[in-house]
Design a protein around this motif. Structure first.
Motif, PDB file in Angstrom:
ATOM      1  N   ASP A 134      71.896  61.976  15.375  1.00 24.05           N
ATOM      2  CA  ASP A 134      71.390  61.050  16.371  1.00 24.05           C
ATOM      3  C   ASP A 134      70.196  61.634  17.102  1.00 24.05           C
ATOM      4  N   ASN A 135      69.116  60.859  17.150  1.00 22.01           N
ATOM      5  CA  ASN A 135      67.923  61.219  17.914  1.00 22.01           C
ATOM      6  C   ASN A 135      67.381  62.586  17.501  1.00 22.01           C
ATOM      7  N   VAL A 136      67.164  62.738  16.192  1.00 19.98           N
ATOM      8  CA  VAL A 136      66.624  63.986  15.662  1.00 19.98           C
ATOM      9  C   VAL A 136      65.592  63.647  14.589  1.00 19.98           C
ATOM     10  N   ALA A 137      64.483  64.364  14.612  1.00 25.68           N
ATOM     11  CA  ALA A 137      63.419  64.183  13.624  1.00 25.68           C
ATOM     12  C   ALA A 137      63.214  65.496  12.882  1.00 25.68           C
ATOM     13  N   ILE A 138      62.910  65.396  11.589  1.00 24.71           N
ATOM     14  CA  ILE A 138      62.735  66.582  10.757  1.00 24.71           C
ATOM     15  C   ILE A 138      61.273  66.666  10.348  1.00 24.71           C
ATOM     16  N   PHE A 139      60.705  67.868  10.512  1.00 23.21           N
ATOM     17  CA  PHE A 139      59.295  68.092  10.205  1.00 23.21           C
ATOM     18  C   PHE A 139      59.133  69.312   9.309  1.00 23.21           C
ATOM     19  N   VAL A 140      58.129  69.267   8.464  1.00 19.94           N
ATOM     20  CA  VAL A 140      57.701  70.443   7.714  1.00 19.94           C
ATOM     21  C   VAL A 140      56.449  70.956   8.396  1.00 19.94           C
ATOM     22  N   GLU A 141      56.450  72.237   8.709  1.00 17.43           N
ATOM     23  CA  GLU A 141      55.278  72.910   9.267  1.00 17.43           C
ATOM     24  C   GLU A 141      54.902  74.034   8.320  1.00 17.43           C
ATOM     25  N   ASP A 142      53.626  74.385   8.298  1.00 17.83           N
ATOM     26  CA  ASP A 142      53.198  75.468   7.409  1.00 17.83           C
ATOM     27  C   ASP A 142      53.670  76.829   7.892  1.00 17.83           C
ATOM     28  N   GLU A 143      53.525  77.102   9.178  1.00 17.96           N
ATOM     29  CA  GLU A 143      53.865  78.427   9.708  1.00 17.96           C
ATOM     30  C   GLU A 143      54.573  78.312  11.055  1.00 17.96           C
ATOM     31  N   PRO A 144      55.489  79.245  11.323  1.00 20.32           N
ATOM     32  CA  PRO A 144      56.145  79.283  12.640  1.00 20.32           C
ATOM     33  C   PRO A 144      55.234  79.959  13.661  1.00 20.32           C
ATOM     34  N   ASP A 145      55.729  80.082  14.867  1.00 18.76           N
ATOM     35  CA  ASP A 145      55.030  80.810  15.920  1.00 18.76           C
ATOM     36  C   ASP A 145      54.747  82.230  15.430  1.00 18.76           C
ATOM     37  N   PRO A 146      53.543  82.747  15.661  1.00 15.71           N
ATOM     38  CA  PRO A 146      53.208  84.112  15.225  1.00 15.71           C
ATOM     39  C   PRO A 146      54.159  85.184  15.768  1.00 15.71           C
ATOM     40  N   ALA A 147      54.868  84.896  16.830  1.00 17.73           N
ATOM     41  CA  ALA A 147      55.823  85.858  17.383  1.00 17.73           C
ATOM     42  C   ALA A 147      57.028  86.047  16.454  1.00 17.73           C
ATOM     43  N   ASP A 148      57.273  85.087  15.555  1.00 18.63           N
ATOM     44  CA  ASP A 148      58.401  85.170  14.625  1.00 18.63           C
ATOM     45  C   ASP A 148      57.949  84.677  13.248  1.00 18.63           C
ATOM     46  N   PRO A 149      57.059  85.427  12.591  1.00 20.28           N
ATOM     47  CA  PRO A 149      56.398  84.946  11.367  1.00 20.28           C
ATOM     48  C   PRO A 149      57.309  84.747  10.162  1.00 20.28           C
ATOM     49  N   GLU A 150      58.526  85.267  10.199  1.00 23.99           N
ATOM     50  CA  GLU A 150      59.431  85.131   9.058  1.00 23.99           C
ATOM     51  C   GLU A 150      60.483  84.050   9.261  1.00 23.99           C
ATOM     52  N   LEU A 151      60.373  83.290  10.341  1.00 22.29           N
ATOM     53  CA  LEU A 151      61.316  82.228  10.645  1.00 22.29           C
ATOM     54  C   LEU A 151      61.212  81.116   9.598  1.00 22.29           C
ATOM     55  N   LEU A 152      62.334  80.721   9.032  1.00 22.37           N
ATOM     56  CA  LEU A 152      62.343  79.696   7.982  1.00 22.37           C
ATOM     57  C   LEU A 152      62.569  78.298   8.527  1.00 22.37           C
ATOM     58  N   GLY A 153      63.272  78.205   9.652  1.00 18.43           N
ATOM     59  CA  GLY A 153      63.552  76.908  10.248  1.00 18.43           C
ATOM     60  C   GLY A 153      63.898  77.060  11.712  1.00 18.43           C
ATOM     61  N   LEU A 154      63.837  75.954  12.436  1.00 18.63           N
ATOM     62  CA  LEU A 154      64.109  75.987  13.868  1.00 18.63           C
ATOM     63  C   LEU A 154      64.655  74.636  14.308  1.00 18.63           C
ATOM     64  N   TYR A 155      65.690  74.698  15.153  1.00 20.69           N
ATOM     65  CA  TYR A 155      66.220  73.495  15.788  1.00 20.69           C
ATOM     66  C   TYR A 155      65.841  73.549  17.254  1.00 20.69           C
ATOM     67  N   GLU A 156      65.219  72.486  17.745  1.00 15.19           N
ATOM     68  CA  GLU A 156      64.861  72.373  19.161  1.00 15.19           C
ATOM     69  C   GLU A 156      65.493  71.101  19.701  1.00 15.19           C
ATOM     70  N   GLY A 157      66.334  71.248  20.696  1.00 15.39           N
ATOM     71  CA  GLY A 157      66.928  70.065  21.286  1.00 15.39           C
ATOM     72  C   GLY A 157      68.272  70.328  21.912  1.00 15.39           C
ATOM     73  N   THR A 158      69.012  69.258  22.108  1.00 14.43           N
ATOM     74  CA  THR A 158      70.349  69.326  22.702  1.00 14.43           C
ATOM     75  C   THR A 158      71.365  68.954  21.634  1.00 14.43           C
ATOM     76  N   PRO A 159      72.207  69.910  21.240  1.00 13.58           N
ATOM     77  CA  PRO A 159      73.214  69.604  20.214  1.00 13.58           C
ATOM     78  C   PRO A 159      74.108  68.433  20.627  1.00 13.58           C
ATOM     79  N   LEU A 160      74.627  67.746  19.635  1.00 16.25           N
ATOM     80  CA  LEU A 160      75.495  66.595  19.900  1.00 16.25           C
ATOM     81  C   LEU A 160      76.675  66.973  20.786  1.00 16.25           C
ATOM     82  N   THR A 161      77.182  68.194  20.629  1.00 11.54           N
ATOM     83  CA  THR A 161      78.351  68.634  21.395  1.00 11.54           C
ATOM     84  C   THR A 161      78.047  68.858  22.867  1.00 11.54           C
ATOM     85  N   GLU A 162      76.779  68.915  23.231  1.00 16.64           N
ATOM     86  CA  GLU A 162      76.401  69.172  24.625  1.00 16.64           C
ATOM     87  C   GLU A 162      75.837  67.943  25.330  1.00 16.64           C
ATOM     88  N   ARG A 163      75.752  66.849  24.629  1.00  8.59           N
ATOM     89  CA  ARG A 163      75.198  65.640  25.229  1.00  8.59           C
ATOM     90  C   ARG A 163      76.267  64.932  26.058  1.00  8.59           C
TER      91      ARG A 163
END
Length: 113
Positions: A26-55
């Protein structure tokens, strides 16, 4: 691998999520990005938001959560097309699990880290 080919792998990984779980996302969008933040260059994926269990009742009118899958680090990590397919699948499942409220420790225990 082109960005379009990588996006197809992400879409295929999402299609493999059981329909009962996909319907609960619910209320989640999935995106492909070329590169993560330079602070974490090996990051493969990231979830940003409020998990369903915390809503709660307060959760209304907010922007969608975001799942980001990073193409560059995934391609650098993998040596074969088959490895890319498997890593994208694992990354998508890992980030979707965060949307459902699983933390990294729980995902490690389940083998989805």
């Amino acid at each position: 691998m082109t960005r379009e080919e990588f996006e197809v792998l992400v879409a295929d990984a999402l299609d493999r999520i059981p329909p009962q779980l996909a319907a609960m996302m619910d209320n989640v969008a999935i995106f492909v990005e070329d590169e993560p933040d330079p602070a974490d260059p090996e990051l493969l994926g990231l979830y940003e938001g409020t998990p369903l269990t915390e809503r709660g009742e307060w959760y209304a009118g907010v922007l969608p959560d975001r799942i980001l899958v990073y193409r560059g680090p995934t391609l650098r990590l993998c040596e074969t097309h088959e490895q890319v397919v498997e890593e994208v699948r694992t990354t998508v499942i890992h980030e979707v699990a965060h949307h459902f409220g699983f933390d990294d420790h729980e995902l490690d225990e389940l083998g989805w880290s």
